[in-house]
Design an enzyme around this catalytic site. Sequence first.
Site, mmCIF file in Angstrom:
data_model
loop_
_atom_site.group_PDB
_atom_site.id
_atom_site.type_symbol
_atom_site.label_atom_id
_atom_site.label_comp_id
_atom_site.label_asym_id
_atom_site.label_seq_id
_atom_site.Cartn_x
_atom_site.Cartn_y
_atom_site.Cartn_z
ATOM 1 N N LYS A 46 17.421 -12.679 -19.443
ATOM 2 C CA LYS A 46 16.085 -12.044 -19.475
ATOM 3 C C LYS A 46 15.085 -12.890 -18.677
ATOM 4 C CE LYS A 46 14.866 -8.819 -21.393
ATOM 5 N NZ LYS A 46 14.847 -7.372 -21.035
ATOM 6 N N THR A 91 11.246 -10.478 -23.504
ATOM 7 C CA THR A 91 11.351 -11.061 -24.843
ATOM 8 C C THR A 91 10.688 -12.434 -24.926
ATOM 9 O OG1 THR A 91 12.977 -11.949 -26.404
ATOM 10 C CG2 THR A 91 13.619 -11.948 -24.118
ATOM 11 N N ASP A 92 10.305 -12.811 -26.135
ATOM 12 C CA ASP A 92 9.747 -14.156 -26.330
ATOM 13 C C ASP A 92 10.831 -15.234 -26.224
ATOM 14 O OD1 ASP A 92 11.105 -13.677 -28.710
ATOM 15 O OD2 ASP A 92 9.444 -14.193 -30.030
ATOM 16 N N GLU A 93 12.114 -14.822 -26.263
ATOM 17 C CA GLU A 93 13.196 -15.825 -26.238
ATOM 18 C C GLU A 93 13.238 -16.591 -24.927
ATOM 19 O OE1 GLU A 93 16.962 -14.791 -27.814
ATOM 20 O OE2 GLU A 93 16.124 -13.554 -29.394
ATOM 21 N N TYR A 104 21.815 -14.627 -23.317
ATOM 22 C CA TYR A 104 20.886 -13.480 -23.350
ATOM 23 C C TYR A 104 19.518 -13.881 -22.819
ATOM 24 C CZ TYR A 104 17.307 -10.386 -25.283
ATOM 25 O OH TYR A 104 16.198 -9.577 -25.420
HETATM 26 P P1 NAD Z 1 19.162 -1.912 -27.495
HETATM 27 O O1 NAD Z 1 20.390 -2.743 -27.298
HETATM 28 O O2 NAD Z 1 18.941 -1.235 -28.784
HETATM 29 O O3 NAD Z 1 19.101 -0.777 -26.365
HETATM 30 C C1 NAD Z 1 19.412 -1.036 -25.037
HETATM 31 C C2 NAD Z 1 19.620 0.308 -24.331
HETATM 32 O O4 NAD Z 1 19.922 0.043 -22.955
HETATM 33 C C3 NAD Z 1 20.788 1.131 -24.900
HETATM 34 O O5 NAD Z 1 20.393 2.464 -25.093
HETATM 35 C C4 NAD Z 1 21.851 1.024 -23.826
HETATM 36 O O6 NAD Z 1 22.709 2.159 -23.765
HETATM 37 C C5 NAD Z 1 21.012 0.885 -22.558
HETATM 38 N N1 NAD Z 1 21.746 0.230 -21.479
HETATM 39 C C6 NAD Z 1 22.467 -0.925 -21.553
HETATM 40 N N2 NAD Z 1 23.061 -1.179 -20.370
HETATM 41 C C7 NAD Z 1 22.667 -0.195 -19.513
HETATM 42 C C8 NAD Z 1 22.946 0.088 -18.152
HETATM 43 N N3 NAD Z 1 23.751 -0.699 -17.426
HETATM 44 N N4 NAD Z 1 22.383 1.179 -17.583
HETATM 45 C C9 NAD Z 1 21.580 1.990 -18.319
HETATM 46 N N5 NAD Z 1 21.311 1.796 -19.619
HETATM 47 C C10 NAD Z 1 21.837 0.715 -20.219
HETATM 48 O O7 NAD Z 1 17.949 -2.872 -27.108
HETATM 49 P P2 NAD Z 1 16.487 -2.963 -27.749
HETATM 50 O O8 NAD Z 1 16.525 -3.865 -28.907
HETATM 51 O O9 NAD Z 1 15.937 -1.600 -27.892
HETATM 52 O O10 NAD Z 1 15.726 -3.735 -26.564
HETATM 53 C C11 NAD Z 1 15.148 -3.009 -25.488
HETATM 54 C C12 NAD Z 1 14.491 -3.995 -24.543
HETATM 55 O O11 NAD Z 1 13.493 -4.721 -25.209
HETATM 56 C C13 NAD Z 1 15.460 -5.021 -23.959
HETATM 57 O O12 NAD Z 1 15.103 -5.250 -22.621
HETATM 58 C C14 NAD Z 1 15.214 -6.263 -24.795
HETATM 59 O O13 NAD Z 1 15.492 -7.430 -24.063
HETATM 60 C C15 NAD Z 1 13.741 -6.120 -25.100
HETATM 61 N N6 NAD Z 1 13.273 -6.740 -26.356
HETATM 62 C C16 NAD Z 1 13.907 -6.476 -27.533
HETATM 63 C C17 NAD Z 1 13.413 -7.015 -28.720
HETATM 64 C C18 NAD Z 1 14.038 -6.739 -30.066
HETATM 65 O O14 NAD Z 1 13.641 -7.339 -31.059
HETATM 66 N N7 NAD Z 1 15.007 -5.826 -30.176
HETATM 67 C C19 NAD Z 1 12.281 -7.844 -28.686
HETATM 68 C C20 NAD Z 1 11.673 -8.106 -27.453
HETATM 69 C C21 NAD Z 1 12.176 -7.535 -26.290
HETATM 70 O O1 DAU Z 2 12.723 -12.501 -30.278
HETATM 71 C C1 DAU Z 2 13.063 -11.296 -29.657
HETATM 72 C C2 DAU Z 2 14.554 -11.082 -29.746
HETATM 73 O O2 DAU Z 2 14.837 -10.777 -31.096
HETATM 74 C C3 DAU Z 2 15.051 -9.969 -28.819
HETATM 75 O O3 DAU Z 2 14.828 -10.338 -27.492
HETATM 76 C C4 DAU Z 2 16.547 -9.715 -29.044
HETATM 77 O O4 DAU Z 2 16.966 -8.621 -28.249
HETATM 78 C C5 DAU Z 2 16.750 -9.386 -30.505
HETATM 79 O O5 DAU Z 2 18.129 -9.199 -30.766
HETATM 80 C C6 DAU Z 2 16.190 -10.494 -31.399
HETATM 81 O O6 DAU Z 2 16.991 -11.718 -31.262
HETATM 82 P P1 DAU Z 2 17.371 -12.624 -32.528
HETATM 83 O O7 DAU Z 2 18.560 -13.404 -32.178
HETATM 84 O O8 DAU Z 2 16.180 -13.350 -33.044
HETATM 85 O O9 DAU Z 2 17.708 -11.422 -33.594
HETATM 86 P P2 DAU Z 2 18.892 -11.270 -34.658
HETATM 87 O O10 DAU Z 2 18.561 -10.073 -35.488
HETATM 88 O O11 DAU Z 2 20.239 -11.311 -34.020
HETATM 89 O O12 DAU Z 2 18.753 -12.574 -35.551
HETATM 90 C C7 DAU Z 2 17.530 -12.842 -36.237
HETATM 91 C C8 DAU Z 2 17.710 -14.178 -36.951
HETATM 92 O O13 DAU Z 2 18.679 -14.013 -37.989
HETATM 93 C C9 DAU Z 2 18.257 -15.286 -36.064
HETATM 94 O O14 DAU Z 2 17.681 -16.514 -36.464
HETATM 95 C C10 DAU Z 2 19.756 -15.301 -36.351
HETATM 96 C C11 DAU Z 2 19.814 -14.875 -37.804
HETATM 97 N N1 DAU Z 2 21.014 -14.087 -38.216
HETATM 98 C C12 DAU Z 2 21.392 -13.032 -37.451
HETATM 99 C C13 DAU Z 2 22.482 -12.270 -37.785
HETATM 100 C C14 DAU Z 2 22.945 -11.125 -36.939
HETATM 101 C C15 DAU Z 2 21.677 -14.406 -39.388
HETATM 102 O O15 DAU Z 2 21.289 -15.347 -40.107
HETATM 103 N N2 DAU Z 2 22.753 -13.639 -39.734
HETATM 104 C C16 DAU Z 2 23.214 -12.608 -38.982
HETATM 105 O O16 DAU Z 2 24.243 -11.982 -39.360
#
Ligand code: NAD
Ligand code: DAU
Length: 349
Positions: A159, A130-132, A155
Amino acid sequence: MKILITGGAGFIGSHVVRLFVNKYPNYQIYNLDILTYAGNLQNLKDIEDKGNYTFLRGDITDKAYLEHMFADYKFDAIIHLAAESHVDRSISGPMAFVQTNVIGTVNLLEACRCAWGGDYYGKLFYHVSTDEVYGSLGEEGLFTESTAYDPRSPYSASKAASDHFVRAWFHTYGLPVKLSNCSNNYGPNHFPEKLIPLAIHSIKSGKPVPVYGKGENVRDWLYVEDHARAIDVIFHRGRVGDTYNVGGVNEWRNIDLIELLCDVMDERLGRENGTSRKLITFVKDRAGHDARYAIDSSKLMQGLGWEPSVTFEQGLRKTVDWYLQNEQWLENVTSGAYQQYYSEQYSTR
Ligand code: NAD
Ligand code: DAU
């Protein structure tokens, strides 16, 4: 080629699994997922009967289980997405993030190292991150691949740690690795704890749409299928040992995004324009809330020819339409344990 995809039942993982199963009929795709609250096999209904797809229910924190799996299936490559992924949950319960994101990743690195025994020809460990990990930007600037790590939530710290371990296995043991660090994804199958699907669900049900603080935090949004396409490109053509940043060139302040989403929802639900904006409710800010994320993807765009294929306006409409057409999916994932999460997360804000 036998590819193990971890976390394939989650949001991004399910799009990656679908892309690889459909695009590469000669690959065997194994989806290893423990099915936490975020994992959902309904996400993969359309491909579950394909001959080149196998689901394995298992836990990446279980080292012995992974060793058995690698011995039985002899995977050639791994695309590692399994993780605990929600920042708010990492604030209320950080240990699960250490277990899954750090220990789970190291277990997988060790499983590959032991199974491949130093013969790394044709092998690959692809880590999806992730970019975080780069921390929080001010008003100017972009995260590049050489930006120093500065994670600020449990988180992002977990990562960041996992990224460091992946690079350590490359430098120390010669394990062939690739990494990508992506910005915020959105699209179908996104669990409604995250901003966009949570807001869609709230607007649809006429409930308050919680915006943290003043809504001025900025995120760079990418349609999930474009992230899956980037992973495909990097997996096949990225350089071993390298990192690629992936972003949407699409920065939005949360409040502006939510206002646009309210307007799209009004349009799609046939409500008078302005109706849904009345649901916007400013609530207590997230602890340690990162101000701004923005990605410089030029290495991936210029080096490997990837670019986002949908605009945000198109992607947001596709997303809203998917949620409105898949009410059962939303209902299934918001029943039961979700109710408790929602009241704990938002009752005190
Ligand atoms: P998600 O939470 O939707 O899915 C995570 C999956 O991992 C789920 O299916 C869960 O059951 C599985 N999992 C969790 N713990 C596990 C374990 N111990 N063993 C096996 N499986 C397990 O997450 P996502 O949003 O799809 O993110 C996927 C990946 O991409 C993560 O590594 C996250 O850090 C990264 N990522 C997410 C975002 C985003 O915006 N969602 C952006 C950049 C990177
Ligand atoms: O940047 C990549 C990341 O983006 C991934 O690595 C994470 O897995 C993914 O969850 C996401 O993280 P964020 O914290 O940016 O996403 P989230 O949807 O939780 O929140 C987006 C923005 O909105 C953040 O600034 C917090 C704000 N927010 C979030 C929630 C859930 C609100 O204002 N209200 C809310 O209820």
